[in-house]
Write a protein that holds these residues in place. Sequence first.
Motif, PDB file in Angstrom:
ATOM      1  N   GLU A  36       0.818  -1.207   0.000  1.00  0.00           N
ATOM      2  CA  GLU A  36       0.000   0.000   0.000  1.00  0.00           C
ATOM      3  C   GLU A  36       0.859   1.267   0.000  1.00  0.00           C
ATOM      4  OE1 GLU A  36      -3.219   0.504  -0.411  1.00  0.00           O
ATOM      5  OE2 GLU A  36      -3.502  -1.651  -0.707  1.00  0.00           O
ATOM      6  N   LEU A  37       1.977   1.253   0.721  1.00  0.00           N
ATOM      7  CA  LEU A  37       2.868   2.417   0.734  1.00  0.00           C
ATOM      8  C   LEU A  37       3.497   2.642  -0.637  1.00  0.00           C
ATOM      9  CD1 LEU A  37       3.658   4.416   3.054  1.00  0.00           C
ATOM     10  CD2 LEU A  37       2.360   2.408   3.770  1.00  0.00           C
ATOM     11  N   GLY A  38       3.770   1.570  -1.352  1.00  0.00           N
ATOM     12  CA  GLY A  38       4.299   1.717  -2.705  1.00  0.00           C
ATOM     13  C   GLY A  38       3.312   2.438  -3.610  1.00  0.00           C
ATOM     14  N   ARG A  39       2.039   2.093  -3.515  1.00  0.00           N
ATOM     15  CA  ARG A  39       1.009   2.741  -4.328  1.00  0.00           C
ATOM     16  C   ARG A  39       0.855   4.213  -3.946  1.00  0.00           C
ATOM     17  NH1 ARG A  39      -3.868   1.229  -3.314  1.00  0.00           N
ATOM     18  NH2 ARG A  39      -4.709   1.823  -5.355  1.00  0.00           N
ATOM     19  N   GLY A  73       3.962  10.912  -6.518  1.00  0.00           N
ATOM     20  CA  GLY A  73       5.100  11.229  -7.379  1.00  0.00           C
ATOM     21  C   GLY A  73       6.432  11.104  -6.666  1.00  0.00           C
ATOM     22  N   LEU A  74       6.508  10.230  -5.668  1.00  0.00           N
ATOM     23  CA  LEU A  74       7.719  10.049  -4.889  1.00  0.00           C
ATOM     24  C   LEU A  74       8.458   8.786  -5.317  1.00  0.00           C
ATOM     25  CD1 LEU A  74       6.219  10.764  -1.350  1.00  0.00           C
ATOM     26  CD2 LEU A  74       7.701  12.302  -2.647  1.00  0.00           C
ATOM     27  N   GLU A  75       9.758   8.798  -5.102  1.00  0.00           N
ATOM     28  CA  GLU A  75      10.541   7.588  -5.302  1.00  0.00           C
ATOM     29  C   GLU A  75      10.141   6.554  -4.263  1.00  0.00           C
ATOM     30  OE1 GLU A  75      15.242   6.141  -5.137  1.00  0.00           O
ATOM     31  OE2 GLU A  75      14.699   8.269  -4.923  1.00  0.00           O
ATOM     32  N   ARG A  76      10.087   5.282  -4.672  1.00  0.00           N
ATOM     33  CA  ARG A  76       9.689   4.217  -3.739  1.00  0.00           C
ATOM     34  C   ARG A  76      10.842   3.908  -2.785  1.00  0.00           C
ATOM     35  NH1 ARG A  76       5.684  -0.569  -5.598  1.00  0.00           N
ATOM     36  NH2 ARG A  76       4.019   0.697  -6.566  1.00  0.00           N
ATOM     37  N   ILE A  77      10.883   4.655  -1.718  1.00  0.00           N
ATOM     38  CA  ILE A  77      11.924   4.470  -0.705  1.00  0.00           C
ATOM     39  C   ILE A  77      11.424   3.603   0.444  1.00  0.00           C
ATOM     40  CG2 ILE A  77      13.259   5.702   1.060  1.00  0.00           C
ATOM     41  CD1 ILE A  77      13.676   7.935  -0.934  1.00  0.00           C
ATOM     42  N   ILE A  78      10.161   3.742   0.823  1.00  0.00           N
ATOM     43  CA  ILE A  78       9.587   2.946   1.918  1.00  0.00           C
ATOM     44  C   ILE A  78       9.183   1.592   1.355  1.00  0.00           C
ATOM     45  CG2 ILE A  78       7.852   2.880   3.735  1.00  0.00           C
ATOM     46  CD1 ILE A  78       7.521   5.919   3.353  1.00  0.00           C
ATOM     47  N   THR A  79       9.842   0.533   1.835  1.00  0.00           N
ATOM     48  CA  THR A  79       9.606  -0.824   1.332  1.00  0.00           C
ATOM     49  C   THR A  79       9.383  -1.771   2.511  1.00  0.00           C
ATOM     50  OG1 THR A  79      11.964  -1.364   1.343  1.00  0.00           O
ATOM     51  CG2 THR A  79      11.080  -0.330  -0.662  1.00  0.00           C
ATOM     52  N   ASP A  80       9.297  -3.059   2.201  1.00  0.00           N
ATOM     53  CA  ASP A  80       9.021  -4.046   3.244  1.00  0.00           C
ATOM     54  C   ASP A  80      10.142  -4.155   4.281  1.00  0.00           C
ATOM     55  OD1 ASP A  80      10.872  -5.142   1.541  1.00  0.00           O
ATOM     56  OD2 ASP A  80       9.743  -6.978   1.126  1.00  0.00           O
ATOM     57  N   LYS A  81      11.332  -3.654   3.948  1.00  0.00           N
ATOM     58  CA  LYS A  81      12.440  -3.714   4.902  1.00  0.00           C
ATOM     59  C   LYS A  81      12.209  -2.792   6.105  1.00  0.00           C
ATOM     60  CE  LYS A  81      15.300  -0.105   2.741  1.00  0.00           C
ATOM     61  NZ  LYS A  81      16.577   0.187   2.041  1.00  0.00           N
ATOM     62  N   HIS A  82      11.237  -1.885   5.999  1.00  0.00           N
ATOM     63  CA  HIS A  82      10.968  -0.936   7.081  1.00  0.00           C
ATOM     64  C   HIS A  82       9.978  -1.473   8.120  1.00  0.00           C
ATOM     65  CE1 HIS A  82      12.519   1.862   3.957  1.00  0.00           C
ATOM     66  NE2 HIS A  82      13.018   2.495   4.996  1.00  0.00           N
ATOM     67  N   PHE A  83       9.362  -2.634   7.874  1.00  0.00           N
ATOM     68  CA  PHE A  83       8.272  -3.086   8.736  1.00  0.00           C
ATOM     69  C   PHE A  83       8.551  -4.447   9.366  1.00  0.00           C
ATOM     70  CE2 PHE A  83       6.492  -0.505   5.272  1.00  0.00           C
ATOM     71  CZ  PHE A  83       5.811   0.458   5.999  1.00  0.00           C
ATOM     72  N   TYR A  84       7.921  -4.654  10.505  1.00  0.00           N
ATOM     73  CA  TYR A  84       7.820  -5.994  11.076  1.00  0.00           C
ATOM     74  C   TYR A  84       6.437  -6.112  11.688  1.00  0.00           C
ATOM     75  CZ  TYR A  84       8.402  -4.242  15.891  1.00  0.00           C
ATOM     76  OH  TYR A  84       8.231  -3.606  17.088  1.00  0.00           O
TER      77      TYR A  84
END
Length: 362
Positions: free
Chosen positions: A279-282, A288-299
């Motif tokens: 959802e954060l990727g969408r 119009g942002l670069e996809r910086i927040i990915t699954d590596k940020h969550f647990y």
Amino acid sequence: MAGSRGAPPEHWRLAPRLVGMLWLGVACASLLCLLRCCGSEGTQSFGLSRAEAPLGEGQYGGTEAMGDADGRMMVRRRRRRKKRSAGDGEDADADGSAEEKDWRAARRLPHALIIGVKKGGTRALLEFLRLHPDVRALGSEPHFFDRHYARGLTWYRSMMPKALDGQIVMEKTPRYFVAAETPARVHAMSRDVKLIVVVRDPVTRAISDYTQIASKTPGIASFESLAFKNRSLGLVDSLWSPLYIGLYAQHLERWLAYFPLSQIHFVNGERLISDPAFELGRVQDFLGLERIITDKHFYFNKTKGFPCLKKAEGSAEPHCLGKTKGRTHVCVEPEVIRSLRLFYHPHNLRFYQMTGMDFEWK
């Protein structure tokens, strides 16, 4: 003989002229001295005000009131002084860059708004988005367009965090989505603003909403009794706030009168919990942002049943949302849940058609 006695001597005729010339010379010398003194003091004063006044101070607010060229020159001078005094050019340059960024930052009206919905996951979305370096988000809910509109846009801008050119300023107030007057007011601020709506199953959302209300209101009537005008006849009270918010199609219709659907992004609240990175990727794409927040940020926190951040904004420590998030819902009779699902079914289908998305709510 008489004629020679009547003629005055030659030096007496010259005396008045000599006196006049002397006074004129004294006056000119005095004036020249005065001009030199005044000019020296003015030059010295000007030099002090520009060279010795500290950055960010002064009669007109420091560099904010200076021209761009003057402001940049002062920043560069301070950075060079830091390098010389620190003896470590790399660290000093980093400090200077931070100072220059702070000087360029300004308070701006928001480029994007999270407008709803309550208990849909708006707080989680905001906290997750704040990880992005190009997002500057207000942490509290300003309620400008629904409660404080009379204070004006100048007050609203003053509430926003400072941001650099290219950064997106945003805030979230979930009540905006359901308040009838807000679409026109937001449009009056900016017709290009991007709008984000987090939605979840309206029945689950209503129970979560009631759970929060009940935690703050001892002695409140049961969910079952408040949800119906006449339970024996199955007449749902659609104006009761926890149920009214779930009429998503009705609220969206008001927003579409002012904004095209392309400017409104819908976040699946259930998937925000089960797959926050997706959802954060969408959302990042929408902004119009670069996809910086990915699954590596969550647990995933099994105790809360909710995703948490491995590192919070500005911290190296893990961060979960507050104790009010992931709270156990009150028990509601299955028959009441079935009645509410039947009630919401046509409203949900209309919402799917309006958005072009199937949220698969029962």
